[in-house]
Scaffold this motif. Structure first.
Motif, mmCIF file in Angstrom:
data_model
loop_
_atom_site.group_PDB
_atom_site.id
_atom_site.type_symbol
_atom_site.label_atom_id
_atom_site.label_comp_id
_atom_site.label_asym_id
_atom_site.label_seq_id
_atom_site.Cartn_x
_atom_site.Cartn_y
_atom_site.Cartn_z
ATOM 1 N N GLY A 125 -71.627 44.587 -56.921
ATOM 2 C CA GLY A 125 -70.375 44.606 -57.668
ATOM 3 C C GLY A 125 -70.298 45.635 -58.786
ATOM 4 O O GLY A 125 -69.317 45.682 -59.504
ATOM 5 N N HIS A 130 -74.334 48.525 -49.691
ATOM 6 C CA HIS A 130 -74.780 47.635 -48.622
ATOM 7 C C HIS A 130 -73.730 46.563 -48.390
ATOM 8 O O HIS A 130 -72.858 46.351 -49.223
ATOM 9 C CB HIS A 130 -76.118 46.997 -48.984
ATOM 10 C CG HIS A 130 -77.246 47.967 -48.997
ATOM 11 N ND1 HIS A 130 -77.674 48.618 -47.861
ATOM 12 C CD2 HIS A 130 -78.026 48.422 -50.010
ATOM 13 C CE1 HIS A 130 -78.670 49.426 -48.173
ATOM 14 N NE2 HIS A 130 -78.903 49.338 -49.480
ATOM 15 N N SER A 131 -73.861 45.864 -47.260
ATOM 16 C CA SER A 131 -72.884 44.824 -46.967
ATOM 17 C C SER A 131 -72.963 43.718 -48.028
ATOM 18 O O SER A 131 -74.055 43.328 -48.430
ATOM 19 C CB SER A 131 -73.131 44.337 -45.535
ATOM 20 O OG SER A 131 -73.152 42.964 -45.482
ATOM 21 N N GLY A 132 -71.828 43.296 -48.516
ATOM 22 C CA GLY A 132 -71.789 42.274 -49.555
ATOM 23 C C GLY A 132 -71.851 42.841 -50.976
ATOM 24 O O GLY A 132 -71.849 42.097 -51.947
ATOM 25 N N ALA A 133 -71.869 44.171 -51.083
ATOM 26 C CA ALA A 133 -71.988 44.782 -52.408
ATOM 27 C C ALA A 133 -70.681 44.706 -53.194
ATOM 28 O O ALA A 133 -70.673 44.848 -54.414
ATOM 29 C CB ALA A 133 -72.423 46.233 -52.270
ATOM 30 N N GLY A 134 -69.568 44.493 -52.477
ATOM 31 C CA GLY A 134 -68.278 44.411 -53.168
ATOM 32 C C GLY A 134 -67.376 45.598 -52.872
ATOM 33 O O GLY A 134 -66.403 45.836 -53.585
ATOM 34 N N LYS A 135 -67.683 46.317 -51.796
ATOM 35 C CA LYS A 135 -66.879 47.501 -51.454
ATOM 36 C C LYS A 135 -65.452 47.127 -51.105
ATOM 37 O O LYS A 135 -64.497 47.670 -51.672
ATOM 38 C CB LYS A 135 -67.486 48.233 -50.236
ATOM 39 C CG LYS A 135 -68.918 48.650 -50.403
ATOM 40 C CD LYS A 135 -69.420 49.378 -49.166
ATOM 41 C CE LYS A 135 -69.465 48.511 -47.911
ATOM 42 N NZ LYS A 135 -70.497 47.476 -47.921
ATOM 43 N N SER A 136 -65.296 46.196 -50.173
ATOM 44 C CA SER A 136 -63.943 45.815 -49.749
ATOM 45 C C SER A 136 -63.157 45.276 -50.935
ATOM 46 O O SER A 136 -61.981 45.578 -51.103
ATOM 47 C CB SER A 136 -63.990 44.746 -48.659
ATOM 48 O OG SER A 136 -64.677 45.242 -47.545
ATOM 49 N N THR A 137 -63.820 44.470 -51.736
ATOM 50 C CA THR A 137 -63.157 43.886 -52.900
ATOM 51 C C THR A 137 -62.622 44.993 -53.804
ATOM 52 O O THR A 137 -61.470 44.945 -54.243
ATOM 53 C CB THR A 137 -64.148 42.995 -53.670
ATOM 54 O OG1 THR A 137 -64.736 42.082 -52.748
ATOM 55 C CG2 THR A 137 -63.461 42.241 -54.782
HETATM 56 N N1 LIG Z 1 -67.063 42.846 -59.016
HETATM 57 C C1 LIG Z 1 -67.288 41.658 -58.457
HETATM 58 N N2 LIG Z 1 -67.487 40.567 -59.210
HETATM 59 C C2 LIG Z 1 -67.724 39.371 -58.648
HETATM 60 N N3 LIG Z 1 -67.766 39.136 -57.312
HETATM 61 C C3 LIG Z 1 -67.573 40.164 -56.506
HETATM 62 C C4 LIG Z 1 -67.328 41.484 -57.016
HETATM 63 N N4 LIG Z 1 -67.177 42.314 -55.985
HETATM 64 C C5 LIG Z 1 -67.311 41.556 -54.877
HETATM 65 N N5 LIG Z 1 -67.560 40.269 -55.161
HETATM 66 C C6 LIG Z 1 -67.770 39.192 -54.185
HETATM 67 O O1 LIG Z 1 -68.800 39.587 -53.292
HETATM 68 C C7 LIG Z 1 -68.509 39.211 -51.965
HETATM 69 C C8 LIG Z 1 -68.645 40.370 -51.001
HETATM 70 O O2 LIG Z 1 -67.688 41.365 -51.315
HETATM 71 P P1 LIG Z 1 -67.097 42.379 -50.271
HETATM 72 O O3 LIG Z 1 -66.157 43.220 -51.033
HETATM 73 O O4 LIG Z 1 -66.581 41.694 -49.061
HETATM 74 O O5 LIG Z 1 -68.385 43.213 -49.869
HETATM 75 P P2 LIG Z 1 -68.532 44.413 -48.839
HETATM 76 O O6 LIG Z 1 -67.178 44.842 -48.393
HETATM 77 O O7 LIG Z 1 -69.248 45.472 -49.625
HETATM 78 O O8 LIG Z 1 -69.384 43.909 -47.730
HETATM 79 C C9 LIG Z 1 -67.115 38.617 -51.978
HETATM 80 O O9 LIG Z 1 -67.215 37.222 -51.847
HETATM 81 C C10 LIG Z 1 -66.538 39.010 -53.320
HETATM 82 O O10 LIG Z 1 -65.703 37.981 -53.814
#
Ligand SMILES: Nc1ncnc2c1ncn2[C@@H]1O[C@H](COP(=O)(O)OP(=O)(O)O)[C@@H](O)[C@H]1O
Ligand SMILES: [Mg+2]
Lengths: 226, 308
Positions: free
Chosen positions: B192, B14-21
């Motif tokens: 995450g 889902h959005s905010g799950a940490g995919k892009s990260t």
């Molecule tokens: N493994 C992780 N541990 C801690 N914070 C994380 C982790 N993965 C993502 N985040 C945080 O969660 C937020 C959303 O991540 P993002 O990658 O943009 O989500 P998505 O692309 O899935 O919508 C960001 O602020 C990021 O810093």
């Protein structure tokens, strides 16, 4: 003696002198614009890169540079000009005439232009910078091939605004004998009450500003891709 | 987590799950606080900035919002990574022509991004990402800003690239449809953490984590109607067909010799990447022994059969 009551017959206007003053103004404007663009671009890029969440994030460098820029921008031009006279003398050997006014013009316009550069660079899409990083671009590549390129319309607008500002500064530098149209307006128009000379010089300044703004707008439009 | 060479690996969440990260950790646009990242046989986490810049040329990336240079033409956008790699003018122009052809944008070479449609912009993004012949292509929600039809054409292009050039593709998405259309394996990410991972077909048919079930439900044509199933009196079975079995009259053949009758209560027949599959919920009505023998025949044929 001419005066407003008698109508204006331009009897005091010595055209060769007017043309020379126009030339001087153009030269002062152009020369100080070149230096302003050079220094302002460098300082503007550094301001941008060292600011928060940017490529070279350096809070102390940013803070110090930003403070200097703010200080220079808050001193009125006429006072700045007098303040830096010793520096001017050191660089050009004189504080008078066309050469004498270029250093104060550059010192006054550079911080102004640097801020405009910083603002334009902020408009560049973060995603594009990121894409370039993902492609293996170095920081220098990013400055040269992404930032300065993507912000070109904004930078052209900034140059236009700065050029116009410089025209009004050159007029002010007439106060300390800087030469140019401002000098003429002050010496004849104000000190000798030759209103006709005043009107001609002001008219020429207006035309100059109009031309600069129009050319700038055309360039900005020509380079906009959005 | 390991992605195999040549596969299309999807990460869904889902959005905010940490995919892009997670994806950005692969080319170190995001520096992980711990752990290592290895692409091919190079450990990226141990490299200097300069070396990292070189390694990044082996990893192409495309983005949800395309991230093209708005002040450069299509041609110059595609040339950008080649210029960074310091190729000669001649080589750049030759390679750009090949790439324009690959993504079918020859007629648009001299346009600016603002003059293109979303699908065309993403094609430019893909061409640019492939310019330096990368081993890996990272896709950050590459189709999320596109309409369904354009999405399909971009997915087809990615599939084609993977097949023809053998490039490993790691993509992230929040749409199960994308995973189902082109991925070989999938990982599900939630808050995450990777909560489930495996072959797409397997994860699809047997989702375990609640988040995975949500995503699978996105593409199932009907939610399981519990109410309806409870009212049935016969034996309820979930049967899963995979591959060519999907198109065989297996159920009919199995019940024919017996007196068992059947009713299909719910069903899907579809295709995952190239593999056809089907899942039916049927009710068998007949004596216990006859029903058991039908089940045995179905299992013999290679179907997965589960009582529910
Ligand atoms: N493994 C992780 N541990 C801690 N914070 C994380 C982790 N993965 C993502 N985040 C945080 O969660 C937020 C959303 O991540 P993002 O990658 O943009 O989500 P998505 O692309 O899935 O919508 C960001 O602020 C990021 O810093
Ligand atoms: Mg994201």
């Amino acid at each position: 003696m001419s005066g407003i009551g008698k109508g204006i017959d331009f009897e005091n206007v010595r055209w060769p002198e007017i043309w020379e003053a126009t030339n001087d103004t153009l030269f002062m404007m152009a020369a100080s614009l070149v230096f302003t663009i050079l220094f302002g671009l460098i300082i503007g890029v550094i301001l941008f890169l060292t600011s928060r969440r940017q490529l070279l994030q350096q809070p102390i460098v940013y803070g110090v540079l930003s403070l200097i820029v703010n200080i220079l921008r808050s001193v009125p031009f006429i006072i700045l000009m007098i303040m830096i006279m010793p520096v001017t003398k050191l660089i050009t050997g004189t504080t008078l005439g066309v050469e004498g006014s270029i250093p104060p013009l550059v010192v006054a316009a550079t911080p102004f232009f640097a801020r405009l550069v910083e603002t334009s660079l902020r408009e560049v899409d973060r995603g594009v910078i990121e894409a370039a990083q993902a492609m293996g671009a170095s920081k220098w590549d990013i400055v040269r091939r992404v930032l300065l390129r993507e912000s070109r319309p904004g930078l052209l607008a900034a140059v236009t605004i700065t050029a116009v500002t410089l025209v009004s500064y050159t007029a002010m530098s007439g106060v300390i004998g800087g030469g140019g149209l401002g000098d003429l307006a002050l010496r004849y128009g104000y000190q000798r009450f030759q209103t006709d000379v005043m009107i001609v010089t002001v008219g020429l300044l207006i035309v100059l500003v109009q031309v600069l703004q129009t050319v700038g707008d055309i360039l900005v439009r020509r380079f906009s891709r959005k | 987590m390991t992605v195999q060479k040549g596969e299309i690996f999807g990460i869904i969440g889902h959005s905010g799950a940490g995919k892009s990260t997670l994806l950005r950790c692969v080319n170190l646009l995001e520096k992980p606080t711990s752990g290592t990242v290895t692409v091919g046989d190079v450990e990226l986490t141990g490299l200097s900035e300069r070396q990292l810049q070189n390694q990044r040329r082996r990893i192409g990336m495309i983005f949800q919002h395309f991230n093209l240079l708005s002040m450069s033409t299509v041609r110059d956008n595609i040339a950008f990574p080649l210029v960074l790699a310091k190729l000669s003018k001649f080589e750049v122009s030759k390679r750009v022509d090949e790439l324009l052809k690959l993504v079918q944008l020859e007629q648009h070479a001299d346009k600016y991004p603002a003059q293109l449609s979303g699908g065309q912009k993403q094609r430019v993004g893909i061409a640019r990402a492939l310019a330096n012949n990368p081993d890996v292509l990272l896709c950050d929600e590459a189709t999320s800003a596109l309409d369904p039809q354009t999405t399909n054409s971009i997915l087809a292009l990615l599939l084609d690239i993977n097949a023809k050039l053998g490039i490993t593709i790691l993509l992230i998405t929040h749409e199960m449809n994308v995973i189902r259309s082109i991925c070989d394996r999938v990982a599900v990410i939630d808050q995450g953490e990777i909560v489930e991972m495996g072959e797409v077909l397997h994860v699809f048919l047997k989702p375990e984590h609640p988040v995975t079930r949500d995503f699978v439900a996105q593409v199932a044509d009907s939610g399981a109607n519990g109410q309806l199933l409870h009212q049935r009196t016969g034996r309820l079975l979930r049967m899963t067909y995979i591959g060519d079995l999907t198109y065989e009259p297996i159920l009919y053949n199995a019940v024919k010799p017996t007196g068992v009758q059947f009713a299909i209560l719910q069903g899907t027949v579809s295709r995952m990447k190239q593999t056809p599959y089907g899942q039916l919920i049927v009710e068998l009505i007949g004596s216990d022994s006859e029903v058991e023998s039908v089940i045995a025949v179905l299992r013999d044929e290679g179907l997965e059969v589960e009582s529910i």
